[in-house]
Design an enzyme around this catalytic site. Structure first.
Site, mmCIF file in Angstrom:
data_model
loop_
_atom_site.group_PDB
_atom_site.id
_atom_site.type_symbol
_atom_site.label_atom_id
_atom_site.label_comp_id
_atom_site.label_asym_id
_atom_site.label_seq_id
_atom_site.Cartn_x
_atom_site.Cartn_y
_atom_site.Cartn_z
ATOM 1 C CG ASN A 16 -7.665 -2.358 -5.695
ATOM 2 O OD1 ASN A 16 -6.800 -3.054 -5.583
ATOM 3 N ND2 ASN A 16 -7.790 -1.235 -4.830
ATOM 4 C CG ASP A 39 -2.020 1.125 1.143
ATOM 5 O OD1 ASP A 39 -2.373 1.337 0.145
ATOM 6 O OD2 ASP A 39 -2.514 1.439 2.558
HETATM 7 C C1 FPP Z 1 -2.239 0.131 -3.027
HETATM 8 O O1 FPP Z 1 -1.669 1.747 -3.133
HETATM 9 C C2 FPP Z 1 -1.493 -0.560 -4.346
HETATM 10 C C3 FPP Z 1 -2.273 -1.127 -5.210
HETATM 11 C C4 FPP Z 1 -3.949 -0.976 -5.455
HETATM 12 C C5 FPP Z 1 -1.315 -1.925 -6.527
HETATM 13 C C6 FPP Z 1 -0.298 -2.911 -5.989
HETATM 14 C C7 FPP Z 1 0.256 -3.295 -7.079
HETATM 15 C C8 FPP Z 1 1.576 -3.163 -7.141
HETATM 16 C C9 FPP Z 1 2.789 -2.856 -6.385
HETATM 17 C C10 FPP Z 1 2.183 -3.875 -8.771
HETATM 18 C C11 FPP Z 1 2.438 -5.512 -8.423
HETATM 19 C C12 FPP Z 1 2.945 -6.089 -9.600
HETATM 20 C C13 FPP Z 1 2.921 -7.373 -9.937
HETATM 21 C C14 FPP Z 1 3.235 -7.961 -11.043
HETATM 22 C C15 FPP Z 1 2.130 -8.111 -8.720
HETATM 23 P P1 FPP Z 1 -2.557 2.768 -3.297
HETATM 24 O O2 FPP Z 1 -2.767 3.141 -4.802
HETATM 25 O O3 FPP Z 1 -3.821 2.500 -2.702
HETATM 26 O O4 FPP Z 1 -1.967 3.817 -2.478
HETATM 27 P P2 FPP Z 1 -2.540 4.962 -1.850
HETATM 28 O O5 FPP Z 1 -3.383 4.369 -0.788
HETATM 29 O O6 FPP Z 1 -1.404 5.927 -1.474
HETATM 30 O O7 FPP Z 1 -3.515 5.763 -2.893
#
Ligand code: FPP
Length: 252
Positions: free
Chosen positions: A80, A32
């Site tokens: 998501n 996250d």
């Molecule tokens: C949450 O942070 C993160 C996600 C919804 C996406 C996570 C995906 C990756 C790190 C890519 C992984 C790749 C593979 C191939 C498995 P957020 O966007 O909710 O962050 P925020 O809370 O700061 O908005």
């Protein structure tokens, strides 16, 4: 004493760690904070995901290098899909890009890759890749990397309940015969043991529908670092917190 155990573990000089808690065999991570990482830098959210994906690869390899047996990451939740289409599409492109690379890189590390979630919702290209990676890595005996894609803990438990209900309907099972073990056996990846340690970076203090059934006795470590900045040292720190805890599993 802090890091000595892993040092010894890496060198395989000890068979039985003495008076020190074992390494967690299964670590799960909620990746996250990508969006906030990008915002802090005046970048689009998708850039945060790009750096998050690169870090996923780095931390998975590091986990394997220190002897973690199972490492599971939350990459895309059933919730998501509520994000703007542009962000969802960028994430799907990233999954494809990184999984193509992972197929090559993770084979060098002898990693077995499993996917948890309802992947039928993704484009055919990603589904093909998922099938190929699972099949090609199935016989490897290094770290098992679990990737949660279109994953939710409640849908997973619902999935298990439906499977058991089908057996009841077919007359193969009586409702009172249903046990916890049977529910566990009908989750997405029953061969992966429950996580010993769940890490959530980014400062949020919730589980967000992650491994709800499996987390019953997991230890939690919440950290104030955004996922793209999460380092091998942060992983070591979380493991240190874990090894310092007393797990009683409801006993005394
Ligand atoms: C949450 O942070 C993160 C996600 C919804 C996406 C996570 C995906 C990756 C790190 C890519 C992984 C790749 C593979 C191939 C498995 P957020 O966007 O909710 O962050 P925020 O809370 O700061 O908005």
């Amino acid at each position: 004493m802090k890091f000595d155990l892993r040092q010894l573990f890496r060198k395989k000089q000890v068979q039985e760690p003495v008076q020190v808690k074992a390494m967690p065999q299964h670590i799960a991570v909620i990746m996250d904070g990508n969006g906030r990482w990008a915002k802090q830098r005046g970048l689009p959210r998708t850039m945060g995901h790009k750096h998050g994906a690169a870090n996923f690869k780095r931390i998975a390899r590091y986990a394997a290098s220190i002897g973690v047996r199972y490492f599971t990451v939350y990459a895309f939740s059933t919730e998501n899909w509520r994000r703007p289409a542009e962000e969802v599409n960028a994430l799907i492109d990233l999954f494809i890009q990184y999984l193509v690379e992972a197929e090559r890189d993770f084979s060098e590390e002898n990693m077995r890759v499993r996917f948890l979630g309802d992947v039928a919702a993704f484009p055919e290209k990603l589904q093909d890749l998922i099938r190929t990676i699972e099949a090609k890595s199935a016989d490897r005996d290094g770290m098992t990397l679990g990737i949660c894609l279109n994953y939710g803990g409640r849908p997973e438990i619902t999935h298990a309940a439906r499977k058991l209900a089908e057996q009841v309907k077919a007359g193969a099972l009586e409702p009172e015969q249903i046990t916890e073990e049977m529910i566990s056996a009908h989750l997405y990846c029953p061969d992966i043991p429950d996580p010993d340690l769940i890490i959530r970076p980014s400062g949020e203090l919730r589980l967000s529908n992650f491994l709800l059934w499996q987390a019953a006795y997991s230890e939690f470590v919440f950290m104030n670092v955004l996922w793209p900045d999460f380092s091998p040292e942060n992983l070591e720190e979380a493991i240190d917190q874990y090894t310092g805890r007393n797990r009683r599993f409801g006993g005394v």
